[in-house]
Design a protein around this motif. Structure first.
Motif, PDB file in Angstrom:
ATOM      1  N   UNK A   1       0.820  -1.207   0.000  1.00 14.23           N
ATOM      2  CA  UNK A   1       0.000   0.000   0.000  1.00 14.23           C
ATOM      3  C   UNK A   1       0.851   1.253   0.000  1.00 14.23           C
ATOM      4  N   UNK A   2       1.996   1.206   0.686  1.00  6.93           N
ATOM      5  CA  UNK A   2       2.870   2.383   0.716  1.00  6.93           C
ATOM      6  C   UNK A   2       3.337   2.721  -0.697  1.00  6.93           C
ATOM      7  N   UNK A   3       3.711   1.671  -1.444  1.00  6.23           N
ATOM      8  CA  UNK A   3       4.136   1.905  -2.820  1.00  6.23           C
ATOM      9  C   UNK A   3       2.966   2.462  -3.630  1.00  6.23           C
ATOM     10  N   UNK A   4       1.791   1.861  -3.471  1.00  8.22           N
ATOM     11  CA  UNK A   4       0.621   2.331  -4.212  1.00  8.22           C
ATOM     12  C   UNK A   4       0.336   3.795  -3.935  1.00  8.22           C
ATOM     13  N   UNK A   5       0.330   4.153  -2.649  1.00  2.92           N
ATOM     14  CA  UNK A   5      -0.014   5.524  -2.292  1.00  2.92           C
ATOM     15  C   UNK A   5       1.058   6.516  -2.709  1.00  2.92           C
ATOM     16  N   UNK A   6       2.334   6.179  -2.450  1.00  2.89           N
ATOM     17  CA  UNK A   6       3.361   7.179  -2.773  1.00  2.89           C
ATOM     18  C   UNK A   6       3.521   7.324  -4.280  1.00  2.89           C
TER      19      UNK A   6
ATOM     20  N   UNK B   1      -4.840   2.107  -7.359  1.00  2.19           N
ATOM     21  CA  UNK B   1      -5.044   0.717  -7.766  1.00  2.19           C
ATOM     22  C   UNK B   1      -4.050   0.286  -8.836  1.00  2.19           C
ATOM     23  N   UNK B   2      -3.873   1.153  -9.827  1.00  4.27           N
ATOM     24  CA  UNK B   2      -2.945   0.836 -10.915  1.00  4.27           C
ATOM     25  C   UNK B   2      -1.529   0.672 -10.373  1.00  4.27           C
ATOM     26  N   UNK B   3      -1.147   1.545  -9.432  1.00  7.23           N
ATOM     27  CA  UNK B   3       0.210   1.499  -8.888  1.00  7.23           C
ATOM     28  C   UNK B   3       0.432   0.204  -8.108  1.00  7.23           C
ATOM     29  N   UNK B   4      -0.597  -0.241  -7.376  1.00  9.33           N
ATOM     30  CA  UNK B   4      -0.458  -1.509  -6.639  1.00  9.33           C
ATOM     31  C   UNK B   4      -0.247  -2.658  -7.624  1.00  9.33           C
ATOM     32  N   UNK B   5      -0.997  -2.650  -8.709  1.00  9.88           N
ATOM     33  CA  UNK B   5      -0.832  -3.688  -9.732  1.00  9.88           C
ATOM     34  C   UNK B   5       0.561  -3.627 -10.359  1.00  9.88           C
ATOM     35  N   UNK B   6       1.011  -2.401 -10.570  1.00  7.39           N
ATOM     36  CA  UNK B   6       2.316  -2.187 -11.160  1.00  7.39           C
ATOM     37  C   UNK B   6       3.407  -2.775 -10.266  1.00  7.39           C
ATOM     38  N   UNK B   7       3.291  -2.495  -8.977  1.00  9.13           N
ATOM     39  CA  UNK B   7       4.280  -2.998  -8.021  1.00  9.13           C
ATOM     40  C   UNK B   7       4.264  -4.522  -8.045  1.00  9.13           C
ATOM     41  N   UNK B   8       3.053  -5.093  -8.090  1.00  6.40           N
ATOM     42  CA  UNK B   8       2.935  -6.549  -8.142  1.00  6.40           C
ATOM     43  C   UNK B   8       3.615  -7.086  -9.391  1.00  6.40           C
TER      44      UNK B   8
END
Lengths: 328, 284
Positions: free
Chosen positions: B86-91, B212-219
């Motif tokens: 979540x930290x990655x998604x939010x930042x 949401x997109x960023x969380x997917x990206x990190x994954x």
């Protein structure tokens, strides 16, 4: 007395698809302290551009002030820095707009917006500004000012919003108030109230008003002097009485002929149409020729009119017409 | 007289009437609560091997979700991996929004050569294949949560910039902007205090969806082995266990479902915000 606002030979040009067109070609106007000057004309004649020029707000690009001087209190504002212009705007010269529906920011309360205008120019705390907001709202005749200050623009009627705009405009006691068709978007009874309010404010604060309108009735009611504009020029200028009682330019006569008179329709159906009109429209600026811009629509026009543009000459009062005063 | 309701307050009221959006918000609160609990309150070493590798969920008491390929407790990994995810998604979303709004606002407000310059720059970033470019950035700067967030932010801002620019182009022509100028407001005040608040609704929606997109990206990056090797994240759990997918589905499917539900909840909330801010779309 020296004029408060003085335009001399002001030229404004705009870059358009048709090349560079002249929106104002050599306008000269004076506004005396405390007086009301009316500027009349049809849509597209340059009224609003004149108003924006007085505030140094000609959008650039595409607009350019290409000549002439705009003097406010002796200072040429065409040469003023942006910083200086921002100081003048709101503090010394204020403006109210045609559409009270769209001239207030929808996401802030009206109290916030008026306080903002005050804080931009005066050094005071927010609490003091809020107190002034309430006073101003009272001055412009808004009932329950404390509650109304917390309203959003969409919660107010058109007339109320225009009162808010006026409150914002007078918040720093400007010397000049430019009103660009302030009542066009309002219904008739509200129009009269807004004019009353503007007169009250002028009496109270001694502010000079430039009233831009296409409504000759408003001219008769409100102004001391009038300038009639057509296609980017002043074509007739004088005291309101001169213009209304002895109009010299055929266009001005046409405008006055357009004022509806109660009862005229019934009395004169045989001789006159119920409402007069001026045939045709203001020619597009990029198609203006050398002659009189009104010639195409004028019953008095001859070849001389179409070839030579008439200068603004004093024929009782300043008018730009070869046939000034002749009856069609 | 009626109580003054701010435009934001009105949108919130509208949001609360939207059942999927409220369900999404509830789901999101549960997930965020779970993640916060795991990150701050739950004390267990996620790296500890608790039982044999690839123990199925429910096979052994005390290991409700089974173990991964090294025998670590998936439930504990899930609790500890949510925070970084979540930290990655939010930042990354924050970075996207900050760069996007700054670029779009300046381009849309000033127009002319500023617009040309910034839009060409935006297009440059837009035509780069996002995942590849992010991979290059991450490998260049050594994978860590910061570089990963940075890489995701750098590849995702063009959309926000275009949206912001479009809003600014529309709003700068409105009369209240001229009115603000006529009371003496300068450019920066007009950009940030007059136009931006009016441009926010679509930007809030886009920011929510960007999370949401960023969380997917990190994954995705973690799946490809480009995640931060020193930090557990849901994406990393999937990546590490993918070789054993044919023998055991749960070490991959469980964090996958966690990501799915998080992004799903965020999207529902984003859609709800969109409907709340766009009354015209509501009837459809």
């Amino acid at each position: 007395m020296s004029p408060l606002m003085s335009l001399s030979d002001l030229r404004v040009e705009f870059d358009t698809r048709h090349g560079r067109v002249t929106a104002l070609s050599g306008i000269s106007l004076d506004v005396m302290p405390g007086e009301t000057l009316g500027i009349v004309g049809e849509s597209g004649c340059g009224k609003s551009i004149t108003a924006l020029a007085m505030m140094g707000l000609i959008p650039n690009p595409p607009g350019h002030v290409t000549g002439g001087v705009i003097e406010f209190d002796g200072e040429d504002i065409t040469r003023a820095s942006n910083r200086r212009l921002r100081q003048l705007r709101g503090r010394d010269i204020a403006m109210i707009f045609q559409e009270p529906m769209t001239s207030l920011n929808p996401v802030f309360t009206v109290g916030d917006q008026i306080a903002e205008a005050i804080l931009l120019h005066q050094d005071m705390s927010r609490a003091e500004a809020d107190r002034q907001v309430i006073e101003l709202l009272e001055t412009v005749g808004i009932p329950e000012p404390e509650a109304r200050a917390k309203s959003y623009p969409h919660q107010l009627s058109g007339g109320m919003r225009q009162r808010v705009m006026i409150a914002m405009a007078i918040s720093c006691r400007p010397k000049l108030l430019i009103a660009d068709e302030p009542t066009t978007a309002l219904d008739v009874t509200v129009q009269a109230q807004i004019f009353d309010l503007m007169r009250d404010i002028q009496a109270k604060f001694g502010v000079a008003i430039v009233l831009i309108t296409h409504d000759m009735g408003a001219i008769a009611e409100m102004t001391d002097r009038v300038a009639v504009m057509y296609a980017g020029r002043v074509i007739e200028q004088g005291t309101s009485d001169q213009i209304l009682d002895t109009p010299l330019h055929p266009y001005t006569r046409g405008l006055i002929g357009c004022i509806p008179v109660l009862g005229r329709a019934a009395a004169s159906t045989d001789r006159l149409p119920p409402l007069a009109e001026i045939p045709g429209v203001v020619p597009p600026l990029h198609l203006l020729g050398d002659g009189c811009a009104f010639a195409e629509r004028c019953a008095l026009a001859d070849d001389h009119c179409r070839a030579v543009r008439p200068p603004l000459d004093d024929k009782g009062h300043p008018v730009a017409c070869h046939h000034a005063g002749e009856i069609a | 007289m009626t109580k003054a309701v701010s435009p934001l307050g009105e949108a919130w009221g509208q949001f609360l009437r939207n059942k999927p959006a409220v369900a999404g918000l509830a789901l999101l609160i549960v997930i965020v609560g779970f993640v916060l609990y795991g990150h701050f309150l739950f004390n267990a070493d996620p790296y500890r091997i608790v039982w044999g590798p690839l123990t199925a969920p429910g096979e052994r008491e005390g290991i409700p979700l089974g173990t991964d390929f090294l025998g670590r407790d998936i439930f504990v990994l899930l609790l500890k991996g949510g925070g970084p995810t979540m930290a990655v998604g939010l930042s990354a979303a924050l970075l996207t929004v900050v760069i996007g709004i700054a670029m779009g606002a300046l381009a849309g407000y000033f127009g002319g050569w500023v617009d040309d310059l910034l839009m060409r720059l935006t297009e440059f970033f837009q035509v780069l294949p996002a995942l590849l470019f992010a991979m290059v950035l991450v490998t260049l700067f050594a994978p860590s949560l910061v570089t990963i967030s940075f890489a995701i932010g750098i590849v995702s801002w063009p959309g926000t910039a275009r949206l912001t620019r479009a809003e600014f182009l529309r709003i700068r022509e409105l009369e209240y902007v001229t009115a603000a100028r006529s009371i003496g407001a300068g450019n920066s005040r007009i950009i940030w205090k007059v136009i931006l608040p009016n441009a926010l609704p679509p930007l809030i929606v886009s920011a929510a969806l960007t999370v949401g997109v960023a969380i997917l990206f990190e994954a995705g990056l973690s799946f490809l082995g480009l995640g931060d090797p020193n930090t557990i994240s849901w994406g990393q759990m999937i990546g590490q266990n993918r070789n054993f997918l044919l023998e055991a589905w749960w070490p991959v499917a469980i964090p996958g479902l966690a990501i799915f539900f998080t992004v799903f909840a965020v999207s529902l909330v984003g859609d709800g915000l969109n409907d709340a801010f766009n009354p015209k779309l509501r009837s459809r």
